[in-house]
Design a protein around this motif. Sequence first.
Motif, PDB file in Angstrom:
ATOM      1  N   PRO A  50      31.628  52.247  37.828  1.00  0.00           N
ATOM      2  CA  PRO A  50      32.472  51.561  38.813  1.00  0.00           C
ATOM      3  C   PRO A  50      32.901  52.432  39.981  1.00  0.00           C
ATOM      4  O   PRO A  50      33.264  51.907  41.029  1.00  0.00           O
ATOM      5  N   GLY A  51      32.891  53.758  39.826  1.00  0.00           N
ATOM      6  CA  GLY A  51      33.271  54.622  40.943  1.00  0.00           C
ATOM      7  C   GLY A  51      34.736  54.511  41.308  1.00  0.00           C
ATOM      8  O   GLY A  51      35.087  54.584  42.488  1.00  0.00           O
TER       9      GLY A  51
ATOM     10  N   LEU B 284      41.134  50.671  46.412  1.00  0.00           N
ATOM     11  CA  LEU B 284      40.502  50.079  47.587  1.00  0.00           C
ATOM     12  C   LEU B 284      40.858  50.852  48.850  1.00  0.00           C
ATOM     13  O   LEU B 284      40.001  51.088  49.710  1.00  0.00           O
ATOM     14  N   ALA B 285      42.122  51.253  48.973  1.00  0.00           N
ATOM     15  CA  ALA B 285      42.534  52.011  50.160  1.00  0.00           C
ATOM     16  C   ALA B 285      41.799  53.347  50.226  1.00  0.00           C
ATOM     17  O   ALA B 285      41.345  53.765  51.299  1.00  0.00           O
TER      18      ALA B 285
ATOM     19  N   LEU C 275      41.315  38.956  40.982  1.00  0.00           N
ATOM     20  CA  LEU C 275      42.256  39.991  40.536  1.00  0.00           C
ATOM     21  C   LEU C 275      43.624  39.855  41.189  1.00  0.00           C
ATOM     22  O   LEU C 275      44.371  40.837  41.243  1.00  0.00           O
ATOM     23  N   ALA C 276      43.966  38.682  41.681  1.00  0.00           N
ATOM     24  CA  ALA C 276      45.325  38.469  42.174  1.00  0.00           C
ATOM     25  C   ALA C 276      46.304  38.712  41.030  1.00  0.00           C
ATOM     26  O   ALA C 276      46.108  38.240  39.906  1.00  0.00           O
ATOM     27  N   GLY C 277      47.361  39.470  41.300  1.00  0.00           N
ATOM     28  CA  GLY C 277      48.313  39.833  40.272  1.00  0.00           C
ATOM     29  C   GLY C 277      48.030  41.169  39.624  1.00  0.00           C
ATOM     30  O   GLY C 277      48.858  41.688  38.863  1.00  0.00           O
TER      31      GLY C 277
ATOM     32  N   LEU D 111      42.324  48.423  33.245  1.00  0.00           N
ATOM     33  CA  LEU D 111      41.490  47.243  33.443  1.00  0.00           C
ATOM     34  C   LEU D 111      40.352  47.203  32.437  1.00  0.00           C
ATOM     35  O   LEU D 111      39.849  48.240  31.988  1.00  0.00           O
ATOM     36  N   SER D 112      39.939  45.995  32.083  1.00  0.00           N
ATOM     37  CA  SER D 112      38.761  45.829  31.229  1.00  0.00           C
ATOM     38  C   SER D 112      37.502  46.175  32.015  1.00  0.00           C
ATOM     39  O   SER D 112      37.528  46.329  33.248  1.00  0.00           O
ATOM     40  N   ALA D 113      36.375  46.256  31.308  1.00  0.00           N
ATOM     41  CA  ALA D 113      35.108  46.554  31.987  1.00  0.00           C
ATOM     42  C   ALA D 113      34.793  45.485  33.016  1.00  0.00           C
ATOM     43  O   ALA D 113      34.338  45.790  34.131  1.00  0.00           O
ATOM     44  N   GLY D 114      35.032  44.219  32.676  1.00  0.00           N
ATOM     45  CA  GLY D 114      34.769  43.155  33.627  1.00  0.00           C
ATOM     46  C   GLY D 114      35.682  43.210  34.833  1.00  0.00           C
ATOM     47  O   GLY D 114      35.251  42.953  35.965  1.00  0.00           O
ATOM     48  N   GLN D 115      36.949  43.566  34.615  1.00  0.00           N
ATOM     49  CA  GLN D 115      37.885  43.681  35.736  1.00  0.00           C
ATOM     50  C   GLN D 115      37.527  44.859  36.635  1.00  0.00           C
ATOM     51  O   GLN D 115      37.663  44.779  37.859  1.00  0.00           O
ATOM     52  N   LYS D 116      37.069  45.951  36.047  1.00  0.00           N
ATOM     53  CA  LYS D 116      36.622  47.082  36.863  1.00  0.00           C
ATOM     54  C   LYS D 116      35.427  46.676  37.720  1.00  0.00           C
ATOM     55  O   LYS D 116      35.326  47.075  38.886  1.00  0.00           O
ATOM     56  N   LYS D 117      34.513  45.895  37.154  1.00  0.00           N
ATOM     57  CA  LYS D 117      33.374  45.424  37.930  1.00  0.00           C
ATOM     58  C   LYS D 117      33.863  44.543  39.084  1.00  0.00           C
ATOM     59  O   LYS D 117      33.382  44.657  40.215  1.00  0.00           O
ATOM     60  N   ARG D 118      34.839  43.689  38.818  1.00  0.00           N
ATOM     61  CA  ARG D 118      35.389  42.844  39.871  1.00  0.00           C
ATOM     62  C   ARG D 118      36.063  43.683  40.958  1.00  0.00           C
ATOM     63  O   ARG D 118      35.961  43.358  42.152  1.00  0.00           O
ATOM     64  N   LEU D 119      36.736  44.752  40.574  1.00  0.00           N
ATOM     65  CA  LEU D 119      37.350  45.634  41.566  1.00  0.00           C
ATOM     66  C   LEU D 119      36.267  46.297  42.419  1.00  0.00           C
ATOM     67  O   LEU D 119      36.422  46.429  43.645  1.00  0.00           O
TER      68      LEU D 119
END
Length: 227
Positions: free
Chosen positions: A104-105, A116-117, A140-142, A151-159
């Motif tokens: 995910p970097g 993100l910043a 990922l709102a919230g 974060l889960s693996a899926g949430q990291k991918k979404r980020l």
Amino acid sequence: MGAPRPLAAAARTMTPPDRTAPPLLAARGLRFARNEEPVFGPLDFAVDAGEALLVQGDNGAGKTTLLRVLAGLLRADAGEVDIDGRPADPARRARAIAYLGHLPGLKADLSALENLAFLCGLQGRRRAQLAENALALVGLAGYEDALARQLSAGQKKRLSLARLWMSPAPLWLLDEPYANLDLDGIELVNRMVQAHLRDGGAALVTTHGAYAAPPVRTRTLAMGKAA
């Protein structure tokens, strides 16, 4: 997880594709070897603005290695790569390419917004894109203040996908972008690719599975044993 915002609601500033322009990316005679053992090549292919190139092949065929070569992370043993008709030097690659790899970097102890910043500070951002909007778009709102390590693996991918969406680069290199995503996440990737191509971008996508191909104008690059 909340439903992502429609992609049409996000501001986009990319110029529509010029059909008289050279390919956004073109490779000729591209070859790579590791420890003198051929990994892939020679390869000749091109991808135009508004188009996706689906890179297919068995495990070990060199799909990930190809994307890393195109991104400038590995040096090819032979061949040429052009971006917009010009040699792909490091500065041109940095401006033109956004790379989504297997990792995910992300910085584990930074929040989603802070990640993100930080990444936008390094790589730039698309004009008028806000980090909060990108997080909402990927579902990922919230989670703005959640640390990446929480974060889960899926949430990291979404980020990582939120960062991709904010990138000003016209060429996306997506290595297994559907990995660690549920069906909603797979649809999210497809809609992101559709919107990116519609706005004049291009994408190279490596995938596994029958579902794993964005419903867009696509060329196919079949990778097999190196010559």
